[in-house]
Design an enzyme around this catalytic site. Structure first.
Site, PDB file in Angstrom:
ATOM      1  N   HIS A   1       0.841  -1.198   0.000  1.00  0.00           N
ATOM      2  CA  HIS A   1       0.000   0.000   0.000  1.00  0.00           C
ATOM      3  C   HIS A   1       0.875   1.247   0.000  1.00  0.00           C
ATOM      4  CE1 HIS A   1       0.819  -0.759   4.335  1.00  0.00           C
ATOM      5  NE2 HIS A   1       0.966   0.562   4.357  1.00  0.00           N
TER       6      HIS A   1
ATOM      7  N   HIS B   1       5.603   5.858  -1.173  1.00  0.00           N
ATOM      8  CA  HIS B   1       6.231   4.644  -1.693  1.00  0.00           C
ATOM      9  C   HIS B   1       5.395   3.410  -1.331  1.00  0.00           C
ATOM     10  CE1 HIS B   1       7.597   4.978   2.487  1.00  0.00           C
ATOM     11  NE2 HIS B   1       7.667   3.657   2.481  1.00  0.00           N
TER      12      HIS B   1
END
Length: 287
Positions: free
Chosen positions: A141, A229
């Site tokens: 995620h 990220h």
């Protein structure tokens, strides 16, 4: 004719005999009643004295109360949790567990495909060959908030506030192809992640919306200059310097020279999620 009459002396004698019998009967009954009454009183005294010796004297406010069963006393007792990092690959909690506190964060989920999982296996194998024990991430995620603590009665109003704030947020696309090294604030874990390039501006605006809800509940907002990220893997401890100097160039080369061409991660950002404890709330984004 002769008629016999009883003498007055005989009548008096008979009468005296009857009266004496009655008097005797009354006297005997009175004596028995008296003896029975004394015996009853004596038994009552002895019984009272025996009970007084066997019974514990209780304070007046506790008299008449029934004892609470042990099963009820233990029914609402909180279990003591002992964190064992060995059961979680050496991971350490960022904050102590307390009953009623729910660890909470907001994120954009990514469902990996087969190509991504194959690349992940190659990355972790290469890292291990370079003496870095990299573990696969459990889920993938983009984090949009820090992990904060919610009290249980805050959950519903917190979720509703997020839902209202995100009502006008449109879905968008994110791309990532460059690796970077990250660590948590406690320096207990180090991560290898794919940094988002395309979609960074939309993610920044999204965190501003989420921060408003965080401020409403006086919770910690997101980082000032975040590097969005997707974490691929992690290892215990602070290995930032080792990964950046020895591993990162070779890991990036693996992505750039992939057999199907340079690897690029594509994420369709059409749904936000909020995880609090073991509950997950979904926020679909409109087109």
């Amino acid at each position: 004719m002769l008629v016999s009459y009883s003498s007055s002396s005989e009548d008096e004698s008979d009468c005296f005999t009857v009266q004496r019998k009655r008097s005797c009967n009354v006297t005997c009954h009175d004596e028995e009643d008296s003896r029975f009454g004394k015996r009853t009183k004596l038994e009552a005294v002895n019984s009272h004295g025996s009970n007084a010796q066997n019974k514990e004297v209780l304070p007046e406010e506790e008299r008449g109360r029934l004892p609470v069963p042990d099963t009820v006393l233990h029914m609402f007792r909180e279990e003591q949790r002992v964190d064992d990092s060995a059961q979680h690959g050496g991971r350490v909690r960022s904050f102590k567990h307390e009953p009623g506190n729910w660890a909470t964060y907001v994120f954009l989920p990514y469902t990996p495909d087969e190509a991504f999982l194959e690349l992940l296996d190659e990355v972790t194998a290469l890292a291990r060959s370079l003496d870095v024990p990299l573990n696969h991430a459990e889920e993938f995620h983009i984090s949009l908030s820090q992990t904060v603590v919610l009290r249980h009665h805050w959950i519903q109003p917190f979720v509703q506030s997020l839902r209202n704030s995100l009502a006008d947020t449109k879905r968008f696309l994110c791309l990532a192809q460059r690796l970077n090294i990250y660590s948590n604030s406690e320096k207990t874990r180090t991560f290898v992640g794919l940094e988002i390039s395309t979609g960074h501006a939309q993610l920044t605006e999204l965190t501003k919306v989420i921060d408003k809800t965080m401020e409403e509940f006086r919770l910690t907002t997101f980082y000032q200059n975040p590097s969005f990220h997707v974490s691929l893997g992690w290892c215990v401890g602070d290995r930032t310097a080792q990964l950046q100097s020895a591993c990162l160039p070779q890991l990036q080369s693996l992505l750039d020279h992939h057999e199907d061409g340079p690897f690029q991660l594509r994420i369709d950002c059409d749904e936000l999620r909020c995880k609090t404890g073991n509950k997950v709330f979904s926020f679909p984004l409109p087109k």
